[in-house]
Design a protein around this motif. Sequence first.
Motif, mmCIF file in Angstrom:
data_model
loop_
_atom_site.group_PDB
_atom_site.id
_atom_site.type_symbol
_atom_site.label_atom_id
_atom_site.label_comp_id
_atom_site.label_asym_id
_atom_site.label_seq_id
_atom_site.Cartn_x
_atom_site.Cartn_y
_atom_site.Cartn_z
ATOM 1 N N ALA A 161 6.456 -4.445 -6.495
ATOM 2 C CA ALA A 161 7.676 -4.391 -5.686
ATOM 3 C C ALA A 161 8.840 -3.797 -6.469
ATOM 4 C CB ALA A 161 8.032 -5.790 -5.188
ATOM 5 N N ALA A 162 8.934 -4.128 -7.746
ATOM 6 C CA ALA A 162 10.060 -3.650 -8.551
ATOM 7 C C ALA A 162 10.055 -2.144 -8.736
ATOM 8 C CB ALA A 162 10.052 -4.345 -9.910
ATOM 9 N N GLN A 163 8.882 -1.512 -8.607
ATOM 10 C CA GLN A 163 8.848 -0.053 -8.750
ATOM 11 C C GLN A 163 8.892 0.644 -7.391
ATOM 12 O OE1 GLN A 163 5.020 0.549 -10.867
ATOM 13 N NE2 GLN A 163 4.315 1.620 -9.032
ATOM 14 N N ASN A 164 9.161 -0.129 -6.327
ATOM 15 C CA ASN A 164 9.360 0.426 -4.990
ATOM 16 C C ASN A 164 8.081 1.033 -4.404
ATOM 17 O OD1 ASN A 164 11.108 0.848 -2.763
ATOM 18 N ND2 ASN A 164 11.364 3.003 -3.337
ATOM 19 N N THR A 165 6.934 0.444 -4.725
ATOM 20 C CA THR A 165 5.670 0.925 -4.163
ATOM 21 C C THR A 165 5.293 0.091 -2.951
ATOM 22 O OG1 THR A 165 4.845 1.714 -6.302
ATOM 23 C CG2 THR A 165 3.210 1.261 -4.600
ATOM 24 N N LEU A 166 5.096 0.757 -1.824
ATOM 25 C CA LEU A 166 4.583 0.103 -0.631
ATOM 26 C C LEU A 166 3.100 -0.178 -0.849
ATOM 27 C CD1 LEU A 166 4.699 -0.709 2.426
ATOM 28 C CD2 LEU A 166 4.094 1.677 2.930
ATOM 29 N N VAL A 167 2.695 -1.436 -0.701
ATOM 30 C CA VAL A 167 1.285 -1.810 -0.817
ATOM 31 C C VAL A 167 0.817 -2.315 0.541
ATOM 32 C CG1 VAL A 167 -0.405 -3.290 -1.944
ATOM 33 C CG2 VAL A 167 1.519 -2.365 -3.266
ATOM 34 N N SER A 168 -0.065 -1.558 1.160
ATOM 35 C CA SER A 168 -0.546 -1.882 2.504
ATOM 36 C C SER A 168 -2.002 -2.306 2.447
ATOM 37 C CB SER A 168 -0.409 -0.665 3.432
ATOM 38 O OG SER A 168 0.930 -0.263 3.571
ATOM 39 N N GLY A 169 -2.293 -3.472 3.024
ATOM 40 C CA GLY A 169 -3.665 -3.922 3.167
ATOM 41 C C GLY A 169 -4.133 -3.666 4.586
ATOM 42 N N ASP A 199 -0.177 5.925 10.872
ATOM 43 C CA ASP A 199 1.045 5.614 11.625
ATOM 44 C C ASP A 199 1.738 4.393 11.029
ATOM 45 O OD1 ASP A 199 0.596 7.688 13.412
ATOM 46 O OD2 ASP A 199 -0.226 6.401 14.997
ATOM 47 N N GLU A 200 0.952 3.369 10.712
ATOM 48 C CA GLU A 200 1.520 2.126 10.204
ATOM 49 C C GLU A 200 2.039 2.274 8.771
ATOM 50 O OE1 GLU A 200 1.287 -1.270 12.376
ATOM 51 O OE2 GLU A 200 1.946 0.679 13.115
ATOM 52 N N VAL A 201 1.386 3.094 7.975
ATOM 53 C CA VAL A 201 1.886 3.365 6.627
ATOM 54 C C VAL A 201 3.236 4.065 6.711
ATOM 55 C CG1 VAL A 201 1.499 4.728 4.525
ATOM 56 C CG2 VAL A 201 -0.371 3.388 5.510
ATOM 57 N N GLU A 202 3.347 5.026 7.597
ATOM 58 C CA GLU A 202 4.629 5.717 7.757
ATOM 59 C C GLU A 202 5.717 4.758 8.239
ATOM 60 O OE1 GLU A 202 4.601 10.270 8.108
ATOM 61 O OE2 GLU A 202 3.823 9.509 10.014
ATOM 62 N N ALA A 203 5.322 3.725 8.982
ATOM 63 C CA ALA A 203 6.283 2.725 9.459
ATOM 64 C C ALA A 203 6.602 1.677 8.393
ATOM 65 C CB ALA A 203 5.745 2.045 10.721
ATOM 66 N N GLY A 204 5.920 1.749 7.244
ATOM 67 C CA GLY A 204 6.209 0.831 6.151
ATOM 68 C C GLY A 204 5.557 -0.530 6.270
ATOM 69 N N ARG A 205 4.453 -0.634 7.019
ATOM 70 C CA ARG A 205 3.784 -1.920 7.224
ATOM 71 C C ARG A 205 3.013 -2.335 5.975
ATOM 72 N NH1 ARG A 205 6.717 -1.707 11.126
ATOM 73 N NH2 ARG A 205 6.062 -1.462 13.289
ATOM 74 N N THR A 206 3.116 -3.599 5.616
ATOM 75 C CA THR A 206 2.373 -4.109 4.461
ATOM 76 C C THR A 206 1.004 -4.649 4.853
ATOM 77 O OG1 THR A 206 3.483 -6.233 4.689
ATOM 78 C CG2 THR A 206 4.432 -4.650 3.138
ATOM 79 N N GLU A 207 0.874 -5.135 6.078
ATOM 80 C CA GLU A 207 -0.427 -5.590 6.584
ATOM 81 C C GLU A 207 -0.717 -4.849 7.879
ATOM 82 O OE1 GLU A 207 -2.345 -9.766 6.420
ATOM 83 O OE2 GLU A 207 -1.310 -9.660 8.369
ATOM 84 N N ILE A 208 -1.845 -4.147 7.911
ATOM 85 C CA ILE A 208 -2.183 -3.300 9.053
ATOM 86 C C ILE A 208 -3.445 -3.850 9.709
ATOM 87 C CG2 ILE A 208 -2.814 -0.971 9.784
ATOM 88 C CD1 ILE A 208 -1.274 0.046 7.284
#
Length: 227
Positions: A161-169, A199-208
């Motif tokens: 989180a501190a390096q601003n990485t979106l992590v999506s499961g 689509d969900e990654v572009e929306a910034g979702r962490t759980e898809i």
Amino acid sequence: MQIADSVALVTGAGRGLGRHFATQLLERGAAKVYAAARRPESVDVPGVEVLPLDITDPMSVAAAAAAADDVTLLVNNAGIATFTDLVTGDMDRIRLEMETNYFGLLNMVRAFAPVLRAGGGGALVNMLSVASWVGGEHAGAYNTAKAAAWSLTNCVRLELAAQNTLVSGVVLGPTDTDMIAGMDLPKNDPAAAVQTVLDEVEAGRTEILVDEFAAMAKTALSLDPAI
């Protein structure tokens, strides 16, 4: 996460969901797509940069991270299913599931986290399964490894989180790929599943949750597992 102009790397890109990811990322305007596979000759997507990669081999992973040091979007798709029981199944096959679906995933995360940080954070997408949340007869090794991968994803999200990485499961039910080709059951269209994920990654979702099966499995987590 904006896919247009991103630099993506997809593992397991020679077939199935991985091939659809590579194709659709290019269609959405990714500046570059690295298509990684243990057998690079299996990759047949025009316009990608092919990388040999065995996610269970730390040296192979390190070489890929060095070659693709401009990645801003990592799709961890590679995995296996040996359909092995835990109590009576072959231990080597059970270990192979963990080496691939858990430790292989961890190898990729550790190698590419600094690459993503250098690019401003980017996104890391882990392909999980409803098997992360439910038991399965004759698939205990797979379900256990995917459950570990789900926990890994949640922990890595906090660490990055501190390096601003979106992590999506990404959690999805049975999907029409080679892995379950012989099973007679309703299956997702892999192209549609990948479209939903992107689509969900572009929306910034962490759980898809890709499908109704995944949504039902999450709801069922609060129930008695004996039901």
